[in-house]
Design a protein around this motif. Structure first.
Motif, PDB file in Angstrom:
ATOM      1  N   ASN A 429       9.452  -4.600  -0.397  1.00 39.39           N
ATOM      2  CA  ASN A 429       8.373  -5.110   0.455  1.00 39.39           C
ATOM      3  C   ASN A 429       7.127  -4.238   0.215  1.00 39.39           C
ATOM      4  OD1 ASN A 429       7.017  -6.593   2.406  1.00 39.39           O
ATOM      5  ND2 ASN A 429       7.728  -5.275   4.083  1.00 39.39           N
ATOM      6  N   PRO A 430       6.510  -4.337  -0.965  1.00 40.19           N
ATOM      7  CA  PRO A 430       5.400  -3.457  -1.328  1.00 40.19           C
ATOM      8  C   PRO A 430       4.159  -3.657  -0.457  1.00 40.19           C
ATOM      9  CG  PRO A 430       5.623  -5.236  -2.922  1.00 40.19           C
ATOM     10  CD  PRO A 430       6.806  -5.339  -2.014  1.00 40.19           C
ATOM     11  N   LEU A 431       3.341  -2.638  -0.427  1.00 33.89           N
ATOM     12  CA  LEU A 431       2.129  -2.665   0.397  1.00 33.89           C
ATOM     13  C   LEU A 431       1.048  -3.512  -0.273  1.00 33.89           C
ATOM     14  CD1 LEU A 431       1.941   1.151   1.254  1.00 33.89           C
ATOM     15  CD2 LEU A 431       2.738  -0.684   2.769  1.00 33.89           C
ATOM     16  N   SER A 432       0.446  -4.388   0.499  1.00 33.33           N
ATOM     17  CA  SER A 432      -0.687  -5.166  -0.002  1.00 33.33           C
ATOM     18  C   SER A 432      -1.943  -4.294   0.038  1.00 33.33           C
ATOM     19  CB  SER A 432      -0.896  -6.414   0.853  1.00 33.33           C
ATOM     20  OG  SER A 432      -1.278  -6.042   2.171  1.00 33.33           O
ATOM     21  N   ASP A 433      -2.985  -4.734  -0.663  1.00 33.55           N
ATOM     22  CA  ASP A 433      -4.244  -3.975  -0.657  1.00 33.55           C
ATOM     23  C   ASP A 433      -4.824  -3.882   0.750  1.00 33.55           C
ATOM     24  OD1 ASP A 433      -3.993  -3.716  -3.377  1.00 33.55           O
ATOM     25  OD2 ASP A 433      -5.294  -5.412  -3.842  1.00 33.55           O
ATOM     26  N   GLU A 434      -4.685  -4.956   1.523  1.00 31.43           N
ATOM     27  CA  GLU A 434      -5.195  -4.961   2.896  1.00 31.43           C
ATOM     28  C   GLU A 434      -4.426  -3.978   3.769  1.00 31.43           C
ATOM     29  OE1 GLU A 434      -6.244  -8.197   6.427  1.00 31.43           O
ATOM     30  OE2 GLU A 434      -5.414  -8.865   4.509  1.00 31.43           O
ATOM     31  N   LYS A 435      -3.110  -3.909   3.567  1.00 34.18           N
ATOM     32  CA  LYS A 435      -2.292  -2.973   4.339  1.00 34.18           C
ATOM     33  C   LYS A 435      -2.631  -1.526   3.984  1.00 34.18           C
ATOM     34  CE  LYS A 435       1.049  -1.725   7.093  1.00 34.18           C
ATOM     35  NZ  LYS A 435       0.883  -1.844   8.573  1.00 34.18           N
ATOM     36  N   ILE A 436      -2.878  -1.263   2.696  1.00 36.18           N
ATOM     37  CA  ILE A 436      -3.258   0.090   2.269  1.00 36.18           C
ATOM     38  C   ILE A 436      -4.590   0.494   2.896  1.00 36.18           C
ATOM     39  CG2 ILE A 436      -3.953   1.477   0.284  1.00 36.18           C
ATOM     40  CD1 ILE A 436      -1.937  -0.083  -1.384  1.00 36.18           C
ATOM     41  N   ALA A 437      -5.538  -0.433   2.930  1.00 35.09           N
ATOM     42  CA  ALA A 437      -6.836  -0.153   3.548  1.00 35.09           C
ATOM     43  C   ALA A 437      -6.661   0.176   5.030  1.00 35.09           C
ATOM     44  CB  ALA A 437      -7.768  -1.349   3.377  1.00 35.09           C
TER      45      ALA A 437
END
Length: 473
Positions: A429-437
């Motif tokens: 369940n990798p992190l999306s760019d939005e989640k990383i932000a």
């Protein structure tokens, strides 16, 4: 309105770019290897200038100490500063003009041999293949065709030209070329002489199926689904091959262990360019010491032979020529030392401001601009820009470009955090760019947009979350 003519005196300041100042600016922005090349060219063009050997350096050390104070007074390059010296009077004083006269003995590094001294000549990729051919018991004609094919391989180890084209330019038939190609493809490394990526991977798979008990289902996976593998479309592949996603993921993991460029790890015959640091930063007790790398830029001096000619020759034209050459040599010696001093001061300032980086790593980087350093060492911002261009420094944490420590430090720090987050993510369940932000804003107090995260991720060569996702349990 009355118009009349009169004389009026005004005082004004103007910066006139003289040839000497241009030379100093040019030397400052050169890299270490560029400086070495430039000095060699000057040695060839200026007969008055010559290198100083190591034993002569010891003899001129006392002279260097005597002139150290004089050099320190001239730390800034003054546009009006000229070396129009009476050289006969100067030599009568038994003074020496060498690069050592401007060296700061407090920061002279130990002599270090070049890396190339310890490296032997390597066997090239083509030589390695031809050596294997020499061990095979094959007839002379097929050996010649094999060597021809080996010589036609590109830098990645692929045969990027069709056999029909090779046949047109040689007397070999297509059947003979095909026979030789199949023989070359049995050589080490596996995958050599393939005509495309698919063939390269299949050659390696055929070699491993028997030796490592690899499932034969991987063959249709390579033949028909390479583009799906690149897009990480595991479910589509599983549906097409009618197998589980776990099995597909396992085979994809195996395929990723294969070598897509067989020649990449071998010497191709091209000369390797090494990064040469301007300085070495070493930690001694609790302090960081800067040692300038003076190995590549030799100490320069005025040739004793031309001194003798200057003192004994009565021809005015000869003296005028030698004097002009001596002025040019003196400017070069001074410009090299000024370059060294400026770079030292810039590095010293960086070490002081970015000390946390040397202690903690990238997470300790602070915001730093060229103007911050310029104000600290009292020079123009453009001087700092030239002093850090194409320059590297060796630190206890590795070799870094001087520009690494400046205005990009904030983005470097954010990239480091993004890389750590992705390395520690749940791969299913990798992190999306939005989640990383969002994590950066909540945990690190760093506000960046999703697009900025995507930009930094691409610069780090990290694929998107959809391509990082794994489907194994």
């Amino acid at each position: 309105m009355k118009i009349d003519h009169n004389l009026k005196l005004e005082q004004s300041q103007k910066l006139i770019i003289t040839p000497e100042l241009k030379q100093a600016i040019k030397l400052l922005q050169m890299s270490k290897t560029e400086l070495e090349t430039y000095v060699e060219q000057e040695l060839k063009s200026n007969p008055v200038l010559e290198k100083e050997s190591s034993n002569e350096e010891a003899q001129t050390k006392d002279t260097a100490d005597r002139t150290e104070n004089e050099a320190s007074e001239n730390e800034g390059i003054d546009n009006n500063d000229k070396y129009d010296l009476d050289w006969q009077d100067y030599f009568a004083d038994s003074s020496d003009v060498t690069g050592g006269a401007f060296q700061n003995s407090s920061y002279t590094p130990q002599n270090q041999d070049s890396f190339e001294v310890f490296t032997s000549s390597e066997t090239t990729f083509i030589e390695y293949l031809n050596f294997q051919l020499s061990l095979l018991d094959i007839d002379t004609e097929i050996r010649e065709v094999c060597e021809f094919i080996v010589g036609s391989l590109d830098s990645n180890g692929y045969l990027s030209i069709y056999l029909t084209e090779l046949s047109k330019f040689t007397e070999y038939s297509i059947d003979k070329l095909q026979e030789a190609l199949e023989l070359v493809q049995t050589l080490d490394p596996p995958g050599v002489a393939a005509r495309d990526l698919k063939e390269c991977l299949l050659i390696q798979v055929y070699d491993k199926i028997e030796s490592e008990n690899i499932s034969k289902k991987v063959i249709p996976l390579i033949e028909n689904h390479l583009s799906d593998i690149a897009e990480n479309k595991i479910k589509n592949i599983a549906s097409s091959l009618e197998i589980s996603t776990d099995e597909v993921q396992s085979m994809v993991d195996f395929i990723k262990t294969l070598n897509p460029k067989p020649a990449a790890s071998y010497f191709t015959g091209e000369k390797t360019a090494y990064v040469v640091p301007e300085a070495f930063i070493e930690k001694v007790d609790d302090e960081y010491i800067i040692i300038m790398n003076d190995n590549l830029a030799p100490n320069l001096r005025i040739s004793p032979s031309y001194r003798s000619i200057m003192n004994n020759n009565r021809c005015s034209e000869t003296k005028e020529f030698i004097s002009s050459r001596m002025d040019s040599a003196m400017w070069l010696i001074k410009a090299i030392e000024q370059r060294r001093r400026t770079i030292y001061r810039v590095i010293e300032c960086i070490v002081d401001i970015q000390r946390a980086f040397f202690e903690e790593g990238v997470s300790g980087l602070k915001m730093l601009t060229l103007n911050d350093v310029a104000e600290r060492i009292d020079v123009h911002e453009s001087t700092v820009s030239r002093a850090t261009a194409n320059k590297y420094v060796q630190t206890p944490r590795g070799i870094y470009s001087l520009r690494f420590f400046f205005d990009s430090s904030s983005s470097t720090k954010v990239k480091h955090i993004i890389k750590q987050l992705i390395e520690n993510e749940d791969q299913n369940n990798p992190l999306s760019d939005e989640k990383i932000a969002s994590i950066l804003k909540e945990n690190e107090s760093v506000e960046v947009s999703r697009r900025t995260v995507a930009k930094y991720r691409k610069e780090l060569n990290i694929p998107s979350s959809s391509k990082r996702k794994r489907f194994s349990k």
